[in-house]
Design an enzyme around this catalytic site. Structure first.
Site, PDB file in Angstrom:
ATOM      1  N   ASP A 229       0.872  -1.166   0.000  1.00  0.00           N
ATOM      2  CA  ASP A 229       0.000   0.000   0.000  1.00  0.00           C
ATOM      3  C   ASP A 229       0.918   1.227   0.000  1.00  0.00           C
ATOM      4  OD1 ASP A 229      -2.069   1.769   0.023  1.00  0.00           O
ATOM      5  OD2 ASP A 229      -3.113   0.879   1.736  1.00  0.00           O
TER       6      ASP A 229
HETATM    7  C1  BGC Z   1      -4.971   3.344  -0.002  1.00  0.00           C
HETATM    8  C2  BGC Z   1      -5.042   2.319  -1.120  1.00  0.00           C
HETATM    9  C3  BGC Z   1      -4.842   3.000  -2.444  1.00  0.00           C
HETATM   10  C4  BGC Z   1      -3.492   3.720  -2.433  1.00  0.00           C
HETATM   11  C5  BGC Z   1      -3.180   4.440  -3.716  1.00  0.00           C
HETATM   12  C6  BGC Z   1      -3.723   4.200  -0.090  1.00  0.00           C
HETATM   13  O1  BGC Z   1      -3.811   5.275   0.784  1.00  0.00           O
HETATM   14  O2  BGC Z   1      -5.005   2.700   1.243  1.00  0.00           O
HETATM   15  O3  BGC Z   1      -6.273   1.660  -1.080  1.00  0.00           O
HETATM   16  O4  BGC Z   1      -4.890   2.068  -3.489  1.00  0.00           O
HETATM   17  O5  BGC Z   1      -3.523   4.686  -1.394  1.00  0.00           O
HETATM   18  O6  BGC Z   1      -3.989   5.538  -3.892  1.00  0.00           O
END
Ligand code: BGC
Length: 786
Positions: A229
């Site tokens: 993530d």
């Molecule tokens: C989120 C993810 C997301 C990623 C990219 C993170 O803050 O938890 O679900 O895909 O950002 O935007």
């Protein structure tokens, strides 16, 4: 050249560089060997593809894309075919927008109704969530795009999500928190997976050997890419050792240097073979996606129609006294409530889509045979469009309560003075409290409908379509009724999952806690009856009859329980379902097969899945509390020895887990529970903890952050960047700064937070120059600029 040949030609520097991102949305390319960047993009219910300068949470607008209903909504359809159709449409839009890996679907378990991201997740039940997620994945990947289910694993709250440790016993972990992912990987064939921000039992998800190696790779046979993530990597070397492949977004080349140092110097924390093993799937992914033809656009109208169909099939009719719905043709309606002109149709955060078009009730009402009146007293029926405000459903923050905002309830109460025939149309991606329900004659719960929600709701209200959705989560009367109520301590790093497997209906049903609406509940404009259950050792067969006078669909549910058991067990668990379309008066025989999950449990004694022998109860019916058909089945077990003495776990035995003592949870957990850390700040403490810093400057930074956060609550509009920063650990500064800040500099920042301002500042300045020069040198050598 195939992937292995390319790998054999890479230098260690190139390999190390490939294991982290180049910018916000792309992996690194190696032009020398024609390895192209892989482009990632959110999201789970619509593309959020940023062109030009990308930023994490979307200050810069993204390209227009179809906003489909969110996962929480589509789960209520209980229809994997719809999931697959949405997946295909997402895949087509990804292709058109030059996206290779779609960051979704999200399938974390809804442990608490207050989790701010519940709208992005399917269910409180792993079987339903897994089946729906697998359908999206099949759809997305049928278009030659990688799907990336997330967040693996046990990411069930937003508050301090990057600085918390989920403490969960092994059996609950396997059966509740991992089963949906298992289905997504094995049945959906996911080619990517996103590791979560949090720790699971003391080790960050991205470097958790148990999750990533023992379970994901070895047991489930996953051979795709693990993507962190955004900012979730802690110790990059440990992550790569656990076969995590791409650290995102862009930590600069600091992470790559760490890896080279670990492989070549001193204790040899990692070998080049281990690095190779992590690099290979990235090369494979780059080769796979480069075959994609990005020239085709997508059909905006056709995708809008899919969004509408999904919203129609997912809405849940919760109340319909005196059959006020469907509305009679020519009926006089007054349109009231905050969402008539300004719909709430998606949540906030990284999943937010810039829709290709957006319907409002006001704009589409003219397409229906209804007369609009302004005065609620003159209307035959008042349509009240209401629900949760935007701030309540956002990444980065959990809700404070299950309430619908007070100003809306006042408006509703005021309407009852003029008219008693009020139909509520609710927009909310998560369970809410309903003390106001008696003010409504009917309630249609649309959840978060996506961009075509207005016509979908009107189709249902007018009877052009028939409601067929059922709740994929329970609606308790109050938050205090939830099993986790006493264990949701916000301030602690170690979040104990003391309720064990008893989340959602597993708790309410077993502990006999009354709910507003049970899991699986939903009405229709017709009625159904169940009869003739036969149970064999392979399946159940029964008859469903449409006993009303309209065509419709019933979602028949199969639950399994075992009254006489030496194990902790919820009274019933969902093990299968079927959505059956029936003409008025029609009967159909339905068969639901058992599968490998129907009778299994995870034994902590044998460390594998086992089956307890004996007699099982089989329940078939309309929802978890309404199982019209029951039967029994005797099963031969796989093992005699049970994992524990259930007499020593009385709360778990009865399911009365509201107040489990520390000692009893520790018994279930099977080892000493982790202690809260005390003492000086460390790089993995969250920025919001600076309120207790010794440094006045840091306390000031905390106050500024807190003020911004409070302001965003006052306005009712989430300030996503503040929410992110407030909850993130110091370590993430280096992971999210595009290479400007190194880990060494973060350590100096923490020195400042610990009250040693000048020492820390010196370290930050010296570290800045060292990092810049090391990055430059690496860049030059990587891209042969010297
Ligand atoms: C989120 C993810 C997301 C990623 C990219 C993170 O803050 O938890 O679900 O895909 O950002 O935007």
């Amino acid at each position: 050249m195939d992937a292995r040949e390319i790998l054999s030609k890479l230098t260690l520097m190139e390999k190390a560089a490939l294991l982290s991102g180049k910018n916000e949305w792309e992996s690194r390319d190696i032009p020398r060997l024609d390895i192209q960047s892989i482009t990632f993009s959110d999201g789970p219910h619509g593309l959020r593809r940023q062109e030009g300068a990308g930023d994490h949470l979307g200050l810069n607008a993204s390209l227009p894309a179809t906003c489909f209903p969110t996962a929480a909504t589509v789960a209520n359809s209980w229809d994997p075919q719809i999931g697959e159709e949405i997946g295909q449409a997402l895949g087509e839009e990804a292709l058109a927008q030059k996206v290779d890996v779609l960051l979704g679907p999200g399938l974390n378990m809804k442990r608490s109704p207050l989790c701010g991201r519940n709208f992005e997740y399917f269910s409180e039940d792993p079987y339903l969530a897994g089946k729906m997620a697998a359908s999206y994945i099949r759809g997305i990947q049928s278009k030659h795009i990688y799907a990336c289910p997330k967040h693996f694993a046990v990411n069930s709250r937003e508050y301090r999500r990057m600085a918390m440790n989920a403490v969960v016993d092994e059996r609950t972990l396997r059966e509740i928190y991992l089963t949906a992912f298992e289905i997504a990987v094995k049945e959906g064939g996911a080619k990517a997976i996103m590791s979560a921000y949090n720790e699971v039992n003391g080790s960050y998800a991205n470097e958790n050997k148990h999750l990533l190696v023992d379970i994901l790779r070895n047991e489930w046979g996953f051979d795709g890419i693990v993507v962190t993530d955004w900012g979730a990597s802690n110790d990059h070397v440990a992550g790569v050792k656990c076969q995590s492949n791409v650290e995102m977004p862009n930590p600069g080349l600091d992470s790559a240097r760490e890896l080279i140092k670990a492989a070549t110097e001193g204790e040899g924390r990692i070998t080049e073979e281990e690095i190779d093993r992590a690099v290979l799937p990235i090369i494979e992914a780059a080769l796979y996606v480069r075959e994609n033809d990005h020239k085709k656009g997508f059909d905006i109208e056709a995708h809008h129609a899919i969004a509408r169909k999904a919203a129609v099939n997912s809405a849940v009719l919760l109340k319909n006294d005196e059959d006020i719905l469907p509305l009679k043709s020519g009926c006089k309606v007054a349109l009231k409530g905050p969402f008539v002109d300004k719909p709430r149709y998606q949540g906030s955060g990284s999943s937010q889509v810039n829709s290709t078009k957006l319907e409002t009730v006001r704009n589409v009402i003219g397409n229906y045979d209804l007369q609009i009146v302004e005065d609620p007293g003159e209307a035959d029926v008042v349509l009240f469009f209401f629900g949760l405000d935007e701030i309540a459903e956002s990444e980065g923050a959990d809700r404070f309560s299950m309430d619908i905002p007070e100003y809306q309830i006042k408006e509703l109460e005021n309407l009852t003075v003029y008219n008693k025939h009020i139909v509520g149309i609710m927009s909310a991606g998560s369970a809410v409290k309903m003390p106001w329900l008696s003010n409504l004659q009917a309630l249609l719960h649309g959840y978060l409908t996506g961009q075509a929600g207005a016509s979908a709701m009107l189709d249902l209200l007018t009877g052009k379509e028939i409601p067929t959705g059922k709740l994929s989560e329970s609606y308790p009367f109050a938050y205090t009724d939830c099993s986790i109520y006493n264990y949701a301590d916000q301030e602690k790093r170690n979040l104990q999952y003391r309720e064990g497997p008893f989340i959602g209906y597993r708790y309410y049903d077993t502990a006999e806690v009354a709910v507003q609406f049970p899991f699986g509940y939903g009405l229709s404009y017709t009625t159904f009856a169940y009869s003739n259950l036969t149970v064999t050792d392979k399946d159940v067969t029964f008859t469903v009859t449409n006993t009303g006078n309209r065509d419709g669909a019933e979602i028949a549910q199969l639950y399994v329980g075992k009254k006489e058991s030496g194990l902790i067990r919820p009274k019933k668990e969902l093990k299968g379902f079927a959505k059956v379309w029936l003409r008025a008066g029609e009967s159909r025989e339905v068969t639901i097969s058992f599968d490998d999950k129907t009778f299994r449990y995870f034994s902590t004694r044998s460390d594998q899945w086992e089956v307890e022998g004996g007699t099982y109860q089989i329940y078939v019916g309309a929802n978890v509390l309404d199982t019209a058909l029951t039967g029994e089945l005797k099963i031969q077990g796989t093992i005699l020895e049970l994992p524990y003495d259930i007499e020593k776990l009385p709360s778990y035995r009865s399911g009365q887990v509201h107040n489990v003592h520390y000692e009893e949870f520790e018994k279930l957990y099977g080892k000493p529970l982790p202690e809260e850390k005390v003492g000086a700040f460390e790089i993995n403490d969250a920025l919001c903890q600076m309120k207790d810093s010794k440094s006045a400057i840091c306390r000031l930074v905390y106050r500024v952050l807190k003020k911004n956060l409070d302001k965003s609550y006052e306005k009712g509009v989430p300030d996503l960047n503040t929410m992110f920063v407030y909850n993130m650990p110091f370590r993430a500064i280096s992971k999210m700064s595009g290479g400007m800040v190194s880990r060494e500099m973060v350590e100096s920042i923490v020195t400042i937070v610990n009250g040693h301002f000048f020492r820390g500042l010196g370290g930050v300045i010296a570290g800045f120059f060292r990092n810049r020069s090391a990055n430059n040198k690496y860049e030059k050598r990587l891209y042969h600029k010297e």
